[in-house]
Design a protein around this motif. Structure first.
Motif, PDB file in Angstrom:
ATOM      1  N   GLN A  34       1.111  -1.357  -0.274  1.00 23.50           N
ATOM      2  CA  GLN A  34      -0.191   0.064   0.289  1.00 23.50           C
ATOM      3  C   GLN A  34       0.948   1.573  -0.096  1.00 23.50           C
ATOM      4  O   GLN A  34       0.293   2.380  -0.220  1.00 23.50           O
ATOM      5  CB  GLN A  34      -0.772  -0.238   1.190  1.00 23.50           C
ATOM      6  N   MET A  35       2.027   0.448   0.179  1.00 18.26           N
ATOM      7  CA  MET A  35       3.003   2.959   0.428  1.00 18.26           C
ATOM      8  C   MET A  35       3.852   2.533  -0.448  1.00 18.26           C
ATOM      9  O   MET A  35       4.819   1.689  -1.543  1.00 18.26           O
ATOM     10  CB  MET A  35       4.176   2.325   1.537  1.00 18.26           C
ATOM     11  N   LEU A  36       4.223   3.843  -1.542  1.00 17.85           N
ATOM     12  CA  LEU A  36       4.368   4.943  -2.740  1.00 17.85           C
ATOM     13  C   LEU A  36       4.941   5.388  -2.721  1.00 17.85           C
ATOM     14  O   LEU A  36       4.809   6.143  -1.522  1.00 17.85           O
ATOM     15  CB  LEU A  36       3.394   4.946  -3.960  1.00 17.85           C
ATOM     16  N   ASP A  37       5.855   5.419  -3.069  1.00 22.18           N
ATOM     17  CA  ASP A  37       6.875   7.086  -2.770  1.00 22.18           C
ATOM     18  C   ASP A  37       6.718   8.377  -4.131  1.00 22.18           C
ATOM     19  O   ASP A  37       7.584   8.697  -3.811  1.00 22.18           O
ATOM     20  CB  ASP A  37       8.641   6.706  -2.892  1.00 22.18           C
ATOM     21  N   HIS A  38       5.837   8.087  -3.959  1.00 21.65           N
ATOM     22  CA  HIS A  38       4.954   8.785  -5.312  1.00 21.65           C
ATOM     23  C   HIS A  38       3.682   8.989  -5.576  1.00 21.65           C
ATOM     24  O   HIS A  38       2.831   8.095  -4.723  1.00 21.65           O
ATOM     25  CB  HIS A  38       5.208   8.410  -7.206  1.00 21.65           C
ATOM     26  N   LEU A  39       2.568   9.516  -5.816  1.00 21.75           N
ATOM     27  CA  LEU A  39       1.127   9.895  -6.468  1.00 21.75           C
ATOM     28  C   LEU A  39       0.900   8.911  -7.732  1.00 21.75           C
ATOM     29  O   LEU A  39       1.219   9.407  -8.966  1.00 21.75           O
ATOM     30  CB  LEU A  39       0.810  11.328  -6.075  1.00 21.75           C
ATOM     31  N   ASN A  40       0.683   7.849  -7.651  1.00 21.79           N
ATOM     32  CA  ASN A  40      -0.600   7.667  -8.435  1.00 21.79           C
ATOM     33  C   ASN A  40      -1.619   7.645  -9.320  1.00 21.79           C
ATOM     34  O   ASN A  40      -1.946   9.019  -9.190  1.00 21.79           O
ATOM     35  CB  ASN A  40      -0.590   5.752  -8.230  1.00 21.79           C
ATOM     36  N   GLU A  41      -2.497   7.388 -10.364  1.00 23.16           N
ATOM     37  CA  GLU A  41      -2.424   8.531 -11.063  1.00 23.16           C
ATOM     38  C   GLU A  41      -4.158   7.971 -10.229  1.00 23.16           C
ATOM     39  O   GLU A  41      -4.760   9.061  -9.878  1.00 23.16           O
ATOM     40  CB  GLU A  41      -3.525   7.584 -12.113  1.00 23.16           C
ATOM     41  N   ARG A  42      -4.819   7.425  -8.968  1.00 18.64           N
ATOM     42  CA  ARG A  42      -5.972   7.305  -8.717  1.00 18.64           C
ATOM     43  C   ARG A  42      -5.523   8.329  -7.297  1.00 18.64           C
ATOM     44  O   ARG A  42      -6.493   9.035  -7.038  1.00 18.64           O
ATOM     45  CB  ARG A  42      -6.465   6.018  -8.274  1.00 18.64           C
ATOM     46  N   MET A  43      -4.312   8.714  -6.709  1.00 19.50           N
ATOM     47  CA  MET A  43      -4.120   9.238  -5.988  1.00 19.50           C
ATOM     48  C   MET A  43      -4.272  10.915  -6.630  1.00 19.50           C
ATOM     49  O   MET A  43      -5.374  11.584  -5.666  1.00 19.50           O
ATOM     50  CB  MET A  43      -2.538   9.210  -4.861  1.00 19.50           C
ATOM     51  N   THR A  44      -3.627  10.876  -7.736  1.00 17.20           N
ATOM     52  CA  THR A  44      -3.821  12.247  -8.195  1.00 17.20           C
ATOM     53  C   THR A  44      -5.703  12.691  -8.619  1.00 17.20           C
ATOM     54  O   THR A  44      -5.730  14.191  -8.261  1.00 17.20           O
ATOM     55  CB  THR A  44      -3.057  12.281  -9.428  1.00 17.20           C
ATOM     56  N   ALA A  45      -6.263  11.543  -9.086  1.00 19.63           N
ATOM     57  CA  ALA A  45      -7.562  12.067  -9.331  1.00 19.63           C
ATOM     58  C   ALA A  45      -8.510  12.160  -7.499  1.00 19.63           C
ATOM     59  O   ALA A  45      -9.021  13.469  -7.812  1.00 19.63           O
ATOM     60  CB  ALA A  45      -8.156  11.225  -9.941  1.00 19.63           C
ATOM     61  N   PHE A  46      -7.930  11.727  -6.924  1.00 19.07           N
ATOM     62  CA  PHE A  46      -8.689  12.037  -5.457  1.00 19.07           C
ATOM     63  C   PHE A  46      -8.485  12.762  -5.055  1.00 19.07           C
ATOM     64  O   PHE A  46      -9.141  13.892  -4.368  1.00 19.07           O
ATOM     65  CB  PHE A  46      -8.132  10.481  -4.380  1.00 19.07           C
ATOM     66  N   VAL A  47      -6.913  13.628  -4.496  1.00 15.60           N
ATOM     67  CA  VAL A  47      -6.362  14.935  -4.761  1.00 15.60           C
ATOM     68  C   VAL A  47      -7.400  16.223  -4.777  1.00 15.60           C
ATOM     69  O   VAL A  47      -7.686  16.875  -4.573  1.00 15.60           O
ATOM     70  CB  VAL A  47      -4.883  15.312  -4.341  1.00 15.60           C
ATOM     71  N   GLY A  48      -7.518  15.687  -6.460  1.00 13.16           N
ATOM     72  CA  GLY A  48      -7.780  16.761  -7.493  1.00 13.16           C
ATOM     73  C   GLY A  48      -9.310  16.736  -7.167  1.00 13.16           C
ATOM     74  O   GLY A  48      -9.948  17.810  -7.319  1.00 13.16           O
ATOM     75  N   ARG A  49     -10.494  16.152  -6.291  1.00 16.96           N
ATOM     76  CA  ARG A  49     -11.608  15.614  -5.794  1.00 16.96           C
ATOM     77  C   ARG A  49     -11.669  16.477  -4.581  1.00 16.96           C
ATOM     78  O   ARG A  49     -13.087  17.214  -4.078  1.00 16.96           O
ATOM     79  CB  ARG A  49     -12.133  15.189  -5.872  1.00 16.96           C
ATOM     80  N   GLN A  50     -10.989  16.795  -4.144  1.00 18.98           N
ATOM     81  CA  GLN A  50     -10.871  17.506  -2.436  1.00 18.98           C
ATOM     82  C   GLN A  50     -11.216  18.664  -1.761  1.00 18.98           C
ATOM     83  O   GLN A  50     -10.466  19.177  -2.859  1.00 18.98           O
ATOM     84  CB  GLN A  50      -9.212  16.549  -1.369  1.00 18.98           C
ATOM     85  N   GLU A  51     -12.059  19.009  -0.783  1.00 14.54           N
ATOM     86  CA  GLU A  51     -12.121  20.182  -0.608  1.00 14.54           C
ATOM     87  C   GLU A  51     -11.143  20.827   0.896  1.00 14.54           C
ATOM     88  O   GLU A  51     -11.868  22.178   1.372  1.00 14.54           O
ATOM     89  CB  GLU A  51     -13.749  20.965  -0.352  1.00 14.54           C
ATOM     90  N   MET A  52     -10.966  19.882   1.641  1.00 17.24           N
ATOM     91  CA  MET A  52      -9.754  20.344   3.387  1.00 17.24           C
ATOM     92  C   MET A  52      -9.301  19.176   3.037  1.00 17.24           C
ATOM     93  O   MET A  52      -9.169  18.246   2.519  1.00 17.24           O
ATOM     94  CB  MET A  52     -10.869  20.233   3.487  1.00 17.24           C
ATOM     95  N   MET A  53      -7.886  19.167   3.388  1.00 14.50           N
ATOM     96  CA  MET A  53      -6.361  18.430   4.248  1.00 14.50           C
ATOM     97  C   MET A  53      -6.427  18.437   5.510  1.00 14.50           C
ATOM     98  O   MET A  53      -7.077  20.359   5.593  1.00 14.50           O
ATOM     99  CB  MET A  53      -6.181  18.495   3.501  1.00 14.50           C
ATOM    100  N   PHE A  54      -5.397  18.309   6.047  1.00 15.55           N
ATOM    101  CA  PHE A  54      -4.858  18.483   6.903  1.00 15.55           C
ATOM    102  C   PHE A  54      -3.963  17.832   6.952  1.00 15.55           C
ATOM    103  O   PHE A  54      -2.712  17.117   6.466  1.00 15.55           O
ATOM    104  CB  PHE A  54      -5.859  17.256   8.528  1.00 15.55           C
ATOM    105  N   VAL A  55      -2.788  19.570   8.224  1.00 16.59           N
ATOM    106  CA  VAL A  55      -1.215  19.332   7.546  1.00 16.59           C
ATOM    107  C   VAL A  55      -1.036  19.440   9.200  1.00 16.59           C
ATOM    108  O   VAL A  55      -1.067  20.460   9.935  1.00 16.59           O
ATOM    109  CB  VAL A  55      -1.603  20.665   7.055  1.00 16.59           C
ATOM    110  N   ALA A  56       0.284  18.239   9.391  1.00 19.48           N
ATOM    111  CA  ALA A  56       0.746  18.252  10.939  1.00 19.48           C
ATOM    112  C   ALA A  56       2.457  18.647  10.369  1.00 19.48           C
ATOM    113  O   ALA A  56       2.798  18.129   9.294  1.00 19.48           O
ATOM    114  CB  ALA A  56       0.951  16.653  10.944  1.00 19.48           C
ATOM    115  N   THR A  57       2.760  19.396  10.620  1.00 18.54           N
ATOM    116  CA  THR A  57       4.161  20.196  11.077  1.00 18.54           C
ATOM    117  C   THR A  57       4.607  19.925  12.275  1.00 18.54           C
ATOM    118  O   THR A  57       3.990  20.061  13.430  1.00 18.54           O
ATOM    119  CB  THR A  57       4.127  21.485  10.259  1.00 18.54           C
ATOM    120  N   SER A  58       6.065  19.958  12.002  1.00 20.79           N
ATOM    121  CA  SER A  58       6.987  20.509  13.692  1.00 20.79           C
ATOM    122  C   SER A  58       7.704  21.173  13.784  1.00 20.79           C
ATOM    123  O   SER A  58       8.386  21.607  12.438  1.00 20.79           O
ATOM    124  CB  SER A  58       6.991  18.948  14.234  1.00 20.79           C
TER     125      SER A  58
END
Length: 238
Positions: A34-58
């Protein structure tokens, strides 16, 4: 052809706990499948549909912050398989996430679709903060939002290191409701006012500084666990 991450996955702490609790085999299957080192086509399309995300930093000392970002569908732009970016709009001026990124580029992004796909996507990587004019010079295709409150002041550019699913089984399905959002407003009421009473608490502490400085039982206990650390300081409540 799908590329699977080749480097050893998981932190030292993850691996140690997997061994201690007998989940190493199950974890390795997840890393491998399940773990990739890149965004595949399905992941790219999924991100393109999203209106929000959560961002963790330190920051450089490991003090953490987790925040929420939103915009129109596709506000997070996938530039290529290993790079994405999002606009930073005018906010409260604190710049906690951006400040952390300037000290420590590691970021953890979580996209969750509560409405349609009911699934999540983790993206971990290295981030940098880029001013709007610099970003547009490098990527002329970046959109210009017609809503003044959503005009990018700067962009966060992320080099993707890990991308993997967040399983659906505990994600609630929600119904999307129409709501007028006040992008970029300084109206205190429209921003939520003092919903959690923080301003009232601050005023009370200012009026009675002796009571505010008195250590609580929890603070005394934490000081015993972490000698030398200023428990209860601003760094502990960010």
């Amino acid at each position: 052809m799908t590329r699977i991450v080749e480097k050893v996955q998981g932190s030292t702490g993850e691996r140690r706990l997997q061994q201690a609790h007998g989940t190493a085999g199950r974890a390795q299957r997840f890393y491998d499948q399940q773990m990739l080192d890149h965004l595949n086509e399905r992941m790219t399309a999924f991100v393109g549909r999203q209106e929000m995300m959560f961002v963790a930093t330190s920051d450089a000392d490991g003090e953490c912050d987790n925040t929420f970002r939103a915009g129109p569908a596709g506000f997070v732009q996938v530039l290529d398989a290993t790079h994405l970016t999002w606009p930073e709009y005018r906010g409260n001026g604190v710049m906690a996430s951006l400040g952390n990124i300037t000290e420590n580029g590691h970021v953890g992004l979580l996209f969750v679709d509560f409405v349609s796909d009911v699934i999540g996507l983790h993206v971990n990587g290295r981030a940098s903060v880029v001013e709007d004019e610099v970003a547009r010079a490098a990527y002329p295709e970046l959109p210009v939002d017609p809503v003044p409150g959503r005009r990018a002041e700067r962009w966060v550019l992320v080099e993707v290191q890990e991308a993997y699913i967040h399983c659906a089984k505990h994600i609630p399905r929600m119904a999307k409701a129409a709501r007028k959002r006040e992008w970029g407003t300084d109206d205190v009421r429209r921003k939520g006012g003092d919903f959690f009473g923080a301003a009232a608490d601050a005023a009370a502490r200012a009026a009675s500084p002796a009571d505010a400085a008195r250590p609580t039982r929890l603070r005394r206990w934490l000081r015993r666990l972490t000698p030398g650390r200023r428990v209860g300081s601003a760094a502990d409540t960010r």
